[in-house]
Design a protein around this motif. Structure first.
Motif, short mmCIF file in Angstrom:
data_model
loop_
_atom_site.label_atom_id
_atom_site.label_comp_id
_atom_site.label_asym_id
_atom_site.label_seq_id
_atom_site.Cartn_x
_atom_site.Cartn_y
_atom_site.Cartn_z
N THR A 1 -3.11 1.42 0.88
CA THR A 1 -3.54 2.28 -0.22
C THR A 1 -4.78 3.05 0.21
O THR A 1 -5.53 2.61 1.09
N GLN B 1 -4.67 9.96 -4.65
CA GLN B 1 -4.49 8.67 -4.03
C GLN B 1 -3.06 8.47 -3.53
O GLN B 1 -2.14 9.18 -3.94
N SER C 1 1.17 -3.56 2.78
CA SER C 1 0.94 -2.34 2.01
C SER C 1 -0.28 -1.61 2.53
O SER C 1 -1.12 -2.16 3.24
N SER D 1 -0.32 5.05 -2.32
CA SER D 1 -0.09 3.61 -2.20
C SER D 1 1.33 3.40 -1.73
O SER D 1 2.27 3.90 -2.35
#
Length: 487
Positions: free
Chosen positions: A177, A165, A175, A167
């Motif tokens: 992610t 992942q 942001s 982010s």
């Protein structure tokens, strides 16, 4: 009073449209590539407030470190100031991504994305990436080496079936992610002087699952961001680590005719003198040693050019204006206007402006920034003074102390001072440099496998004219060329 675009200054807030693509290689031949860029505000009226607001957002993001909680890696990142149409997948689909020299990873909005924009006010069609529909697409497990190297080691609790992942948190609160995937990216490879063919490369990038803040807004929405930074996860680093490209690139932005050049690879003409990059910095920082105005060096505190953890001066061709700490800004302005004590200043949308009937190049001094290794950056009056209506000029240098708390001690030189120069970023030798150049002409780049040298000329997709603030923003186009090593 609406501020207008000066006839001699590069477009304020430049988000360009880079149309194309990165490197894959035939081992039998040399490889180069071509990218085409377009101004973000084509056909849209913009006021000086829009431009200042954009710079403010960008500078906030430059000052922030990205938060990657799974591996604890901080990705300093900022707003992409270019966008390109790239092809991804098999069969290929087109995606518009911001090209950002200040951030690292490439990511695009994924089919399962939550709060992703559905439309864009930029007049482009947004496309969601679906890795399951690509024959060449695959998920990246947290067990894979790319994930471990990105986060500085294997992630706690990682299992083979868990995606790697990402982010990223930006300084303005937006942001992104998601998770990493690997797929083919298409680009136009240069096969000779002004000749290209389409090829592709396998690249690991982010599949965006959730966006917030400006990244989820439709007003300036794109499909994602193409990071052009220095970390191992960036596109250029991935290609360079596989031996397919030189970790060297250059850009030349033409504010006179429009258009320009952006190249990955060794530039052999023109020759460029360089200065060392400040080590261990997330952006392209260099050591500023002195500022000269009209032939006289400003008397500034010796420690002013290095403050806190962010050493040196940021070179950022995407930010429109140039920002100096108040301790440098005030002496600079005093020296610039020392022979014009009779001028009457007025504030126009937060810019300091004045009336002047003569030639600014004849009436005002040049400003020279001196860097380590005796490299100088000349800024002429027509660069730092932009015209607003008849005989009204405004100052492009900005007092960083009035912009934000985080930016008050920062030196940042944007396209105000970098236009009409070939700017070279040599990450192999950790240097950066520039030379004044006609950006509507051509450069020569070397294929390091064969030794062949190709002529790469500036390409304008459509007629580009000088821009005016508050009236219209006309098409500003660059052609960006990539020179890659065959492997």
């Amino acid at each position: 009073m609406a501020l207008k675009r000066p006839s001699s200054l590069l477009s304020p807030i430049i988000f360009f449209s880079l149309v194309s693509h990165l490197c894959n290689f035939d081992t039998r031949a040399s490889a180069t590539g071509v990218l085409k860029v377009q101004h973000k505000f084509v056909g849209r009226n913009r006021t000086i407030l829009d431009l200042r607001a954009h710079d403010s957002r960008r500078r906030g993001r430059i000052l922030a470190s990205a938060d990657l909680p799974l591996g604890g890696l901080g990705l300093p990142t900022d707003t992409g100031l270019y966008y390109t149409q790239i092809g991804i997948g098999t069969p290929s689909n087109s995606y518009y991504v911001q090209v950002d020299t200040g951030s690292d990873i490439l990511w695009v909005n994924c089919i399962s994305c939550d709060r992703c924009p559905k439309k864009s006010d930029l007049g482009i069609k947004l496309t969601l990436y679906d890795p399951k529909r690509s024959e060449s697409g695959s998920l990246v497990s947290c067990k894979e080496s790319f994930c471990a190297s990105t986060y500085g080691g294997e992630l706690p609790g990682c299992l083979a079936n868990i995606p790697c992942q990402y982010s990223v948190m930006y300084g303005d609160g937006s942001s992104t992610t998601g998770f990493f995937v690997t797929d083919n990216v298409q680009y136009d490879q240069i096969t000779g002087d002004h000749e290209t063919k389409q090829v592709n490369a396998s690249v690991t990038f982010g599949c965006g699952a959730r966006q917030s803040g400006d990244l989820g807004s439709s007003s300036e929405a794109l499909d994602g961001i193409l990071g052009f930074g220095q970390s191992n996860s960036s596109m250029i680093s991935q290609l360079a680590s596989s031996g397919k490209v030189s970790k060297v690139f250059a850009h030349c932005l033409d504010s006179i005719h429009g258009g320009g050049i952006f190249a990955i690879g060794h530039v052999v003409q023109p020759k460029v003198k360089t200065t060392p990059l400040v080590p261990n910095q997330p952006h392209y920082n260099v050591h500023l040693k002195a500022i000269e105005v009209g032939g006289a060096i400003l008397q500034l505190p010796t420690d002013l050019f290095e403050t806190g953890a962010r050493k040196g001066t940021i070179i950022d061709s995407g930010t429109t204006l140039s920002y100096l700490p108040e301790e440098a800004y005030k002496p600079l302005m005093s020296a610039v206007f020392t022979n014009h004590q009779d001028l009457s200043f007025q504030t126009i949308q937060d810019f300091l402006c004045f009336q002047y009937a003569g030639s600014v190049d004849d009436g005002f001094p040049a400003v020279v920034f001196h860097f380590e290794n005796s490299l100088s950056l000349n800024v002429y009056p027509h660069d730092y003074l932009f015209q607003n209506e008849d005989n009204v000029y405004c100052i492009g240098f900005q007092n960083g102390g009035l912009q934000s708390k985080d930016g008050k001690d920062m030196f940042l030189l944007g396209d105000l001072v970098l236009s009409n120069k070939l700017v070279l970023y040599d990450l192999e030798n950790e240097v950066i440099g520039w030379t004044e150049y006609n950006c509507s002409s051509s450069i020569k780049i070397r294929d390091d496998k064969t030794g062949a040298v190709y002529t790469v000329g500036a390409h304008i997709l459509s007629s580009a004219q000088r821009l005016e603030f508050g009236i219209k923003i006309l098409l500003f186009l660059l052609t960006v060329f990539i020179s890659c090593l065959a492997h």
